[in-house]
Motif scaffolding. Structure first.
Motif, PDB file in Angstrom:
ATOM      1  N   ASP A  60       0.670  -1.166  -0.014  1.00 58.55           N
ATOM      2  CA  ASP A  60      -0.480  -0.144   0.070  1.00 58.55           C
ATOM      3  C   ASP A  60       0.319   0.915  -0.274  1.00 58.55           C
ATOM      4  O   ASP A  60       0.933   2.256  -0.536  1.00 58.55           O
ATOM      5  N   ALA A  61       1.991   0.985   0.843  1.00 55.10           N
ATOM      6  CA  ALA A  61       3.276   2.570   0.856  1.00 55.10           C
ATOM      7  C   ALA A  61       3.463   2.463   0.012  1.00 55.10           C
ATOM      8  O   ALA A  61       3.666   3.680  -0.677  1.00 55.10           O
ATOM      9  N   LEU A  62       3.822   1.655  -1.434  1.00 53.90           N
ATOM     10  CA  LEU A  62       4.768   1.740  -2.872  1.00 53.90           C
ATOM     11  C   LEU A  62       2.882   2.936  -3.229  1.00 53.90           C
ATOM     12  O   LEU A  62       3.581   3.518  -3.950  1.00 53.90           O
ATOM     13  N   ASP A 106     -11.822   1.812  -4.685  1.00 53.29           N
ATOM     14  CA  ASP A 106     -11.727   2.820  -3.506  1.00 53.29           C
ATOM     15  C   ASP A 106     -10.562   3.029  -2.886  1.00 53.29           C
ATOM     16  O   ASP A 106     -10.278   4.582  -2.449  1.00 53.29           O
ATOM     17  N   PHE A 107      -9.380   2.266  -2.533  1.00 55.86           N
ATOM     18  CA  PHE A 107      -8.237   2.621  -2.649  1.00 55.86           C
ATOM     19  C   PHE A 107      -7.366   4.237  -2.559  1.00 55.86           C
ATOM     20  O   PHE A 107      -7.132   5.004  -2.383  1.00 55.86           O
ATOM     21  N   LEU A 108      -7.702   3.484  -3.638  1.00 55.61           N
ATOM     22  CA  LEU A 108      -7.111   4.840  -5.079  1.00 55.61           C
ATOM     23  C   LEU A 108      -7.694   5.945  -5.469  1.00 55.61           C
ATOM     24  O   LEU A 108      -7.479   6.766  -4.834  1.00 55.61           O
ATOM     25  N   LYS A 109      -9.310   5.765  -4.823  1.00 55.66           N
ATOM     26  CA  LYS A 109      -9.853   7.097  -4.937  1.00 55.66           C
ATOM     27  C   LYS A 109      -9.729   7.976  -3.575  1.00 55.66           C
ATOM     28  O   LYS A 109      -9.518   9.272  -3.638  1.00 55.66           O
ATOM     29  N   ILE A 110      -9.978   6.351  -2.205  1.00 57.63           N
ATOM     30  CA  ILE A 110      -9.660   8.053  -1.457  1.00 57.63           C
ATOM     31  C   ILE A 110      -8.705   8.758  -1.366  1.00 57.63           C
ATOM     32  O   ILE A 110      -8.328   9.950  -1.009  1.00 57.63           O
ATOM     33  N   HIS A 111      -7.309   8.011  -1.733  1.00 58.57           N
ATOM     34  CA  HIS A 111      -6.319   8.543  -1.806  1.00 58.57           C
ATOM     35  C   HIS A 111      -5.482   9.073  -2.853  1.00 58.57           C
ATOM     36  O   HIS A 111      -4.787  10.335  -3.063  1.00 58.57           O
ATOM     37  N   GLY A 112      -6.839   9.632  -3.885  1.00 58.07           N
ATOM     38  CA  GLY A 112      -6.459  10.917  -4.444  1.00 58.07           C
ATOM     39  C   GLY A 112      -5.846  10.183  -6.071  1.00 58.07           C
ATOM     40  O   GLY A 112      -5.722  11.401  -7.019  1.00 58.07           O
ATOM     41  N   CYS A 113      -5.964   9.226  -6.238  1.00 57.75           N
ATOM     42  CA  CYS A 113      -5.885   8.940  -8.017  1.00 57.75           C
ATOM     43  C   CYS A 113      -7.370   8.486  -8.724  1.00 57.75           C
ATOM     44  O   CYS A 113      -7.928   7.996  -7.837  1.00 57.75           O
ATOM     45  N   ASN A 114      -7.020   9.893  -9.233  1.00 60.31           N
ATOM     46  CA  ASN A 114      -8.777   9.695 -10.096  1.00 60.31           C
ATOM     47  C   ASN A 114      -9.131   9.320 -11.514  1.00 60.31           C
ATOM     48  O   ASN A 114     -10.029   9.587 -12.223  1.00 60.31           O
ATOM     49  N   LEU A 115      -7.707   9.176 -12.156  1.00 54.70           N
ATOM     50  CA  LEU A 115      -8.144   7.716 -13.240  1.00 54.70           C
ATOM     51  C   LEU A 115      -8.263   6.165 -13.502  1.00 54.70           C
ATOM     52  O   LEU A 115      -6.862   6.348 -12.225  1.00 54.70           O
TER      53      LEU A 115
END
Ligand code: C2E
Ligand code: MG
Ligand code: MG
Ligand code: MG
Length: 287
Positions: free
Chosen positions: A216-218, A245-254
């Protein structure tokens, strides 16, 4: 006995290698006739926002060979590269995609970026950017809608030629994406030197989301890095809601992946877009 077995095993390996080798030769020899006979076609895989709204598509070449049956790009692209057939194939892809952009993508009510994959070899071709420019002109394609995906390996393969290509391409108004990010062995310093618009996190990292804290940290580090560099980010190979969900929460929107859509032939894609895009543009026009 051991010696005998050893020998027969050796022959077995050698035979397999010969078959492998022959298949590669067959594939290499079938590419050009395949192009002439119309055996290649393009599938488009949507790139979506974290709310599943279409933002772009990636063109992925497919081959249904008369003599060899279906051959996967991961099999024939490397062979096309090594046998010098890749330029004919790339030119065909550029031409085909430009026609689809002119006939369909360009007229959609929301902007849809269309990405194409290039190989290392393409970046080293003299006048390749001229070919791209003239193909755009032939089909009246707006260059701002086109993005070229290149791996870091391809970029680093010949820095001088690659830089020249990227300069030409950005002058034209096209975008550049770094594909399979994180899988090469390069230093990160080049990220500040070339005009990259988008980084694609390789699906190998996406696959490992949720496995360990370090995995996850990577991914978080790549997201943070792209943010700080001011480069857009797209995650490839998103297959589960947990990953999304993980990507969305952390700001990867594409994102791109089987969770949203598989690569589709144009006719099927049109059917998908007919619902998703009309909803999206409907929302926009009612505001
Ligand atoms: P790529 O550019 O990194 O493309 C992503 C690959 O992942 C595609 O495989 C796509 O079908 C697959 N994929 C997409 N979503 C998922 C998912 O959720 N899970 C999994 N497991 N896979 C997913 P494909 O189409 O077989 O292409 C493989 C590679 O072949 C591409 O990797 C690209 O490097 C190359 N390629 C494809 N089309 C072209 C082309 O027109 N020109 C060149 N030079 N290379 C191409
Ligand atoms: Mg790609
Ligand atoms: Mg990729
Ligand atoms: Mg990949």
């Amino acid at each position: 006995v051991a010696k005998k077995e050893g020998k027969s095993q050796y022959c077995f390996f050698q035979e397999n290698m010969l078959i492998e080798h022959q298949r590669k030769i067959d594939i290499a020899n079938a590419i050009e006739p395949g192009l002439e006979r119309g055996e290649f076609y393009i599938c488009y895989q949507p790139k979506v926002s974290s709310d599943a709204e279409p933002r772009g598509v990636e063109a992925l070449v497919r081959w249904n060979s008369h003599s060899l049956g279906r051959v996967a790009p991961s099999d024939f692209i490397p062979i096309a590269e090594r046998s010098g057939k890749i330029s004919a194939l790339t030119d065909w892809v550029v031409e085909r995609v430009c026609r689809d952009v002119a006939d369909y993508f360009q007229d959609l009510p929301v902007p849809i970026l269309v990405s194409l994959n290039l190989s290392a070899y393409d970046l080293k071709r003299y006048q390749f950017s001229d070919f791209i420019r003239s193909t755009f002109e032939t089909h009246s394609v707006r260059p701002e809608l086109i993005e070229f995906e290149v791996t870091e390996h391809a970029y680093l393969d010949n820095l001088e030629m690659a830089n020249r290509f990227f300069n030409d391409i950005s002058e034209l108004g096209c975008r550049v994406a770094l594909d399979d990010f994180g899988t090469g062995y390069s230093s990160l310093s080049y990220l500040t030197r070339i005009p990259i618009d988008l980084i694609k996190i390789d699906k190998q990292f996406v696959e490992n989301i949720g496995l360990t804290a370090r995995d996850d940290a990577l991914v978080l580090t790549i997201i943070e890095m792209a943010k700080r560099l001011g480069i857009e980010l797209c995650a490839e190979g998103v297959e589960t809601e947990a990953q999304r969900d993980f990507l969305k929460i952390h700001g990867c929107n594409l994102m791109q992946g089987y969770l949203f859509d598989r690569p589709q032939e144009l006719e099927q894609l049109k059917a998908i877009f007919a619902t998703t895009i009309s909803e999206q543009s409907g929302v926009l026009t009612h505001r």
